[in-house]
Design a protein around this motif. Structure first.
Motif, PDB file in Angstrom:
ATOM      1  N   GLN A 530       0.818  -1.204   0.000  1.00 44.81           N
ATOM      2  CA  GLN A 530       0.000   0.000   0.000  1.00 44.81           C
ATOM      3  C   GLN A 530       0.856   1.261   0.000  1.00 44.81           C
ATOM      4  OE1 GLN A 530      -2.701  -0.316   3.256  1.00 44.81           O
ATOM      5  NE2 GLN A 530      -4.106  -1.663   2.161  1.00 44.81           N
ATOM      6  N   ARG A 592     -11.609   4.524 -10.760  1.00 43.06           N
ATOM      7  CA  ARG A 592     -11.228   3.127 -11.001  1.00 43.06           C
ATOM      8  C   ARG A 592     -11.396   2.775 -12.474  1.00 43.06           C
ATOM      9  NH1 ARG A 592     -14.626   2.216  -6.492  1.00 43.06           N
ATOM     10  NH2 ARG A 592     -13.467   1.979  -4.543  1.00 43.06           N
ATOM     11  N   ASN A 900     -15.022   2.594   2.056  1.00 39.78           N
ATOM     12  CA  ASN A 900     -15.441   1.217   1.723  1.00 39.78           C
ATOM     13  C   ASN A 900     -14.984   0.186   2.735  1.00 39.78           C
ATOM     14  OD1 ASN A 900     -16.606   2.209  -0.652  1.00 39.78           O
ATOM     15  ND2 ASN A 900     -14.721   1.891  -1.827  1.00 39.78           N
ATOM     16  N   ILE A 901     -14.770   0.579   4.010  1.00 38.22           N
ATOM     17  CA  ILE A 901     -14.357  -0.440   4.981  1.00 38.22           C
ATOM     18  C   ILE A 901     -15.473  -1.444   5.240  1.00 38.22           C
ATOM     19  CG2 ILE A 901     -12.727   1.105   6.114  1.00 38.22           C
ATOM     20  CD1 ILE A 901     -14.757   1.453   8.353  1.00 38.22           C
ATOM     21  N   THR A 903     -17.084  -2.956   3.010  1.00 38.14           N
ATOM     22  CA  THR A 903     -17.056  -4.009   1.986  1.00 38.14           C
ATOM     23  C   THR A 903     -15.636  -4.492   1.670  1.00 38.14           C
ATOM     24  OG1 THR A 903     -16.989  -2.293   0.272  1.00 38.14           O
ATOM     25  CG2 THR A 903     -19.161  -3.127   0.914  1.00 38.14           C
ATOM     26  N   ASP A 904     -14.620  -3.769   2.089  1.00 36.64           N
ATOM     27  CA  ASP A 904     -13.231  -4.131   1.780  1.00 36.64           C
ATOM     28  C   ASP A 904     -12.569  -4.657   3.051  1.00 36.64           C
ATOM     29  OD1 ASP A 904     -10.552  -4.329   1.117  1.00 36.64           O
ATOM     30  OD2 ASP A 904     -10.550  -2.512  -0.109  1.00 36.64           O
ATOM     31  N   ASN A 907      -9.051  -2.907   3.940  1.00 37.14           N
ATOM     32  CA  ASN A 907      -9.188  -1.590   4.558  1.00 37.14           C
ATOM     33  C   ASN A 907      -9.752  -1.699   5.965  1.00 37.14           C
ATOM     34  OD1 ASN A 907      -8.200  -0.454   2.280  1.00 37.14           O
ATOM     35  ND2 ASN A 907     -10.048   0.641   1.685  1.00 37.14           N
ATOM     36  N   ASP A 908     -10.695  -2.616   6.137  1.00 40.05           N
ATOM     37  CA  ASP A 908     -11.274  -2.820   7.461  1.00 40.05           C
ATOM     38  C   ASP A 908     -10.196  -3.242   8.467  1.00 40.05           C
ATOM     39  OD1 ASP A 908     -12.636  -4.898   9.500  1.00 40.05           O
ATOM     40  OD2 ASP A 908     -14.058  -3.326   8.970  1.00 40.05           O
ATOM     41  N   THR A 935     -20.348   2.939   6.540  1.00 37.65           N
ATOM     42  CA  THR A 935     -18.978   3.244   6.977  1.00 37.65           C
ATOM     43  C   THR A 935     -18.973   3.745   8.410  1.00 37.65           C
ATOM     44  OG1 THR A 935     -18.322   3.776   4.716  1.00 37.65           O
ATOM     45  CG2 THR A 935     -16.950   4.651   6.507  1.00 37.65           C
TER      46      THR A 935
END
Length: 969
Positions: A530, A592, A900-901, A903-904, A907-908, A935
């Protein structure tokens, strides 16, 4: 002789010395005067005698020619009246008298006269002189010093009728003068002269003695008397002798020495007192041993250490040994004897027995003082009570043994080995990670039980125990080490090996401590990825892009060195419209898709990166400008075909592309980016949706135009008050306490620039330019000044509790400004504001780039009550490395992780880990970009402390925010 002279005072020896000098001078004067007068008399007599002998020669020669022998006798006899005449006569060739003073001597030999006692001393000189005068046919004069007599001889020729035919016979006239009387008269005159000068010489010497006494003797006596008084103990006495000569300087130096002696004695007494107090306080005693007599001199603490009464009348070395413990007595005696024999100091620990039978540990040290012959004369030393130290060492050794039990229960794997590298112990964690039990592993080589390899090369790693035994120090494993368990499972581990030493310091084994870092290493790999990739698009980020560009700009990739590369700098047109209309979620989705479309247009060897916001960069390696232009056109085409649908809206997007061709070594990375930025703005100024190829000839115009434009706009905005403060509220995520009073406002201060057309320009447009052209400090100071003024007005109206948290951003350039700290201090004092309500936000990049200045700045303002937040935390690898170093109060989790934590999972996990680490370090966490309810709900589940974003509050002018929240005082 001189040593005997120095026994008497100078006032006695000086007059005697002058008297002796006077006698010597008088004697020398008299002798010199006598000698000079005698020399003068002699010289005159020699001249007169030479004249007289010549006269006599002529007269006698004349009489001989006339056959006048009687006349010759008369002439000689006439000399009797001269008292100086000692001898006179005329001799013939046979040396018989022809004429003599005594007429009876005529015809008689000269020898009769010379052989007589009064004339014996003149015989030899006269005969020599006769011979010399006849040979030279000239008169001769000679002084016989021993007889004080002058003799003269003149040759004669006998001629006339009395002489037979043939050779003329020869003769001589002889005359001798006695000078004794003139010499006596000269001595008498010299003595009379000396006697006349004696009073004058004595008076002069007396005056000289008086002057010397006044200038030297009296002052030296005073100096000597003072020295004797000081030596006798009268230390207050001083010489008091003045003058600038040597004695005066000596006296002043003597007085200074006396003053220094008094001071040194005072310091010595004080030092002795301090030494006594120090010895009494620290339990250290000193002693001296007179070897010849066997007597020992002890200080008071020494008696106490040996538990002896201080009134002990006699202490000897034998008494000293009697107090030593019987088991240690031989060692102590041997150490002392060796010191006496070899002349070296000794130091030994031993026990003594008190009168109650208790043991006391002492550290004894001593050394020998020898005489001029090298024989031991005296021994001196110290003793110190080390009982407490010995007890502590024993307790420490017991604790070391207890540590073996502790090793079996800690959370890390622990393996101990002997000095041959064979396993002696495994704790339960080590048994699990290696797959070996302690019983099975005991005695086995460590390399068999602890099988480690490099996870990259898959080759066996260096055995840490072997290194530890070889180097005798703590060693660690190399990076990327994997532990291969007995059943084949692998664990990423970190470890260290340390030597185990006994009480004597000898290595008896090695302890190996290791722990499983598999999850941490996976997380680190993710963070590393990252750190070089954009979290939204998965493309390389600006850091990776700049590294690659720096490499190509500086170094050629081939040996030939002649290679062309091309840089494409891409800025999406009107992307802000998508964010403003559809929101950031839609903008992110479009970014994206744009990234995927552009990635399809480049080769695998090329690098496409998202540089931030709506900017992309492409590095086309080994590509000329024509091919780069075709790729840029292809990007324009795919973007024209893109129809981005979001909810009930369809958006189109275009891009402005700057193209620049370069070769290694021509320009730096920063110059390339600056030139590419110029080309992008040229494309935008030309109408957008187009490419612009950078050429050096248009660089100056574009650069000057852009710099002047931004510099003018920002400067004018500050002077004309066209900077506008906005604020976005920061909301706590924890449920508020029902009984707690309402909290004050918590918000972050933002800034907008109002253009001449009354359009609000977002900070992302003008702040980078402000930083680039060194105008950011002016903007930051304006923000601080305006914010403090508005906050002060609000507090005066609604009380200090109306505002709880006011966050102000500081740029890196402003943070490095040494005048910023006194500026903020003056603003706080001017508006009488408490520092506790302000929180200054700094990015980790700005803080780390000048860490020492940032640390000093943060410490100073925190001392005034201000707080600090680390903004965009997690965007770089350096975050965790410097987190413990920077004394901040809040961590603002970077919005790219928060988005997007829900769904990701990556990142979560990152947000959760950052939040946990922040709480472990006693820091509050603030999540940025909280855009939607899911979120915000997930942030609450992760127990993040605060959040801000469009899902909670959209930025609004600070004045409106204050107007909407007017709690009564």
């Amino acid at each position: 002789m001189w040593q005997g002279l120095f026994r008497y005072p100078i006032n006695t020896t000086l007059p005697l010395f002058l008297l002796v000098v006077a006698l010597i001078l008088g004697t020398l004067y008299t002798l010199t005067l006598i000698h000079n007068q005698q020399r003068s008399i002699l010289a005159n007599a020699e001249r007169e005698l030479a004249t007289e002998i010549s006269r006599m020669q002529r007269i006698v020669q004349n009489h001989l020619a006339n056959n006048g022998t009687q006349a010759i006798q008369d002439e000689i006899a006439a000399l009797n009246v001269d008292i100086r005449v000692r001898l006179a006569g005329v001799v013939d060739e046979r040396q018989h008298y022809v004429a003599a003073l005594n007429r009876g001597m005529r015809e008689r030999p000269l020898a009769e006269t010379l052989d007589a006692e009064p004339m014996a001393a003149l015989a030899d000189p006269l005969r020599t002189l006769l011979t010399d005068a006849r040979d030279r046919r000239a008169a001769k004069v000679r002084h016989v010093a021993g007889e004080n007599t002058l003799i003269a001889v003149a040759p004669l020729q006998f001629t006339g009728p009395l002489v037979d035919l043939g050779r003329s016979p020869s003769g001589a006239v002889i005359l001798a003068w006695d000078l004794s009387l003139p010499f006596r008269q000269a001595r008498t005159a010299a003595l009379n002269s000396a006697l006349l000068l004696a009073p004058i010489l004595i008076a002069a010497l007396a005056a000289l003695w008086w002057l010397i006494y006044q200038a030297l003797g009296r002052r030296l006596s005073r100096l000597s008397r003072t020295a004797e008084q000081i030596a006798g103990g009268e230390h207050h006495q001083r010489a008091g002798v003045t003058g600038r000569d040597e004695i005066g300087r000596l006296a002043r130096a003597f007085d200074r020495m006396a003053d220094g002696l008094v001071q040194e004695q005072a310091r010595l007494r004080e030092s002795e007192q301090r030494l006594y107090l120090a010895q009494a306080f620290s339990g250290v005693g000193t002693w001296e041993w007179e070897i010849a007599s066997g007597d020992l001199v002890w200080t008071r603490p020494t008696y106490q250490l040996f538990d002896l009464p201080e009134d002990t009348t006699e202490v000897t070395f034998e008494h000293y040994l009697e107090r030593v413990h019987p088991d240690d007595r031989a060692r102590v005696q041997a150490a002392v004897e060796q010191s006496l024999e070899q002349g070296t100091a000794y130091s030994i620990e031993h026990r003594v027995l008190t009168r109650d039978g208790d043991e006391r540990w002492l550290l004894g040290s001593g050394d020998v003082l020898r005489d001029a012959d090298g024989q031991p004369r005296r021994m001196y030393g110290i003793v110190q009570d080390i009982t407490a130290t010995k007890r502590a060492e024993a307790a420490l050794f017991r604790e070391k043994e207890y540590a073996q039990v502790t090793l079996a229960s800690i959370g890390d794997g622990v393996i101990t080995t002997d000095t041959r590298g064979r396993v002696t112990f495994l704790n339960p964690i080590a048994e699990y990670l290696t797959g070996w039990t302690t019983d099975a592993a005991t005695g086995e080589p460590l390399t068999r039980v602890f099988n480690i390899l490099n996870e990259i090369t898959r080759k066996p790693a260096v055995n840490p125990v072997e290194r530890c035994l070889k180097e005798g120090r703590i060693v660690g494993l190399a990076n990327h080490t994997m532990l291969l368990r007995k059943d084949g499972q692998e664990f990423a581990i970190e470890d260290s090996a340390a030597p185990i030493r006994d009480r004597d310091g000898e290595i008896v084994g090695v302890v190996l401590v290791f722990h499983d870092v598999t999850q941490a290493r996976e997380l680190a790999n993710q963070l590393s990825w990252q750190a070089t990739h954009d979290a939204l698009t998965g493309l390389p980020n600006r850091h990776a892009f700049e590294q690659r560009l720096e490499q190509l700009a500086r170094y050629p990739e081939s040996q030939k060195g002649h290679e062309n590369h091309t840089l494409l700098y891409i800025d999406l047109d009107q992307f802000k419209v998508v964010n403003d209309v559809a929101g950031h979620v839609a903008g992110d989705q479009m970014i994206r898709q744009v990234g995927e479309l552009m990635l399809d247009q480049v080769r695998e060897t090329d690098l496409l990166a998202r540089l931030g916001g709506d900017e992309f960069g492409i590095i086309l390696t080994h590509c000329d400008i024509a091919h780069a232009d075709r790729i840029a056109n292809a990007i324009h085409t795919v973007l024209d075909e893109l129809r981005f649908a979001w909810e009930d809206r369809v958006f189109r997007i275009s891009a402005s592309i700057g193209i620049i061709e370069f070769q290694p070594g021509e320009r730096s990375m920063n110059q390339l980016l600056a030139d590419a930025d110029i080309a992008v703005y040229a494309a935008k100024n030309a109408g957008r949706r187009r490419s612009h190829i950078f050429r050096p000839e248009d660089q100056d115009l574009q650069q000057h135009r852009r710099e002047m434009d931004w510099a003018t706009q920002i400067s004018d905005a500050v002077e004309q008050g066209r900077l506008v403060l906005f604020a976005q509220m920061i909301h706590p995520l924890a449920e508020p306490d029902s009984g707690a009073p309402p909290a004050g406002l918590s918000f972050e201060v933002l800034v907008r620039l109002r253009s001449q057309d009354d359009e609000l320009i977002p900070p992302g447009v003008f702040l980078p330019a402000a930083e680039r052209f060194d105008l950011i400090s002016i903007v930051d100071r304006w923000i601080i000044t305006r914010t403090f003024s508005m906050v002060a007005d609000h507090i005066r109206l609604h009380g200090p509790a109306s505002i709880e948290h006011c966050a102000v951003n500081l740029s890196g350039a402003t943070l490095s400004d040494e005048t910023l700290l006194p500026f903020i201090r003056n603003q706080l004092s001017l508006h009488q504001l408490p520092g506790e309500i302000f929180c200054f936000e700094v990015t980790e990049t700005a803080a780390i780039s000048n860490l020492q200045a940032a640390m000093r700045f943060i410490r100073e303002l925190r001392g005034m009550g201000c707080r600090f937040a680390l903004d965009d935390f997690g965007s770089g690898l350096s975050s965790f490395a410097y987190l413990k170093t920077l004394p901040v109060d809040y961590l603002k989790i970077d919005g790219s992780f928060v988005r997007n934590i829900a769904t990701d999972p990556v990142n979560d996990a990152l947000v959760g880990n950052i939040n946990d680490i922040g709480h472990l370090l006693d820091k509050k966490t603030i999540a940025e970009f909280a855009e939607d309810a899911s979120t915000i709900a997930r942030l609450r589940e992760l127990k993040v402390d605060f959040a801000q974003g469009y899902g909670l509050h959209r930025p609004q002018p600070l004045e409106e925010l204050f107007a909407m929240h007017n709690p009564p005082r």
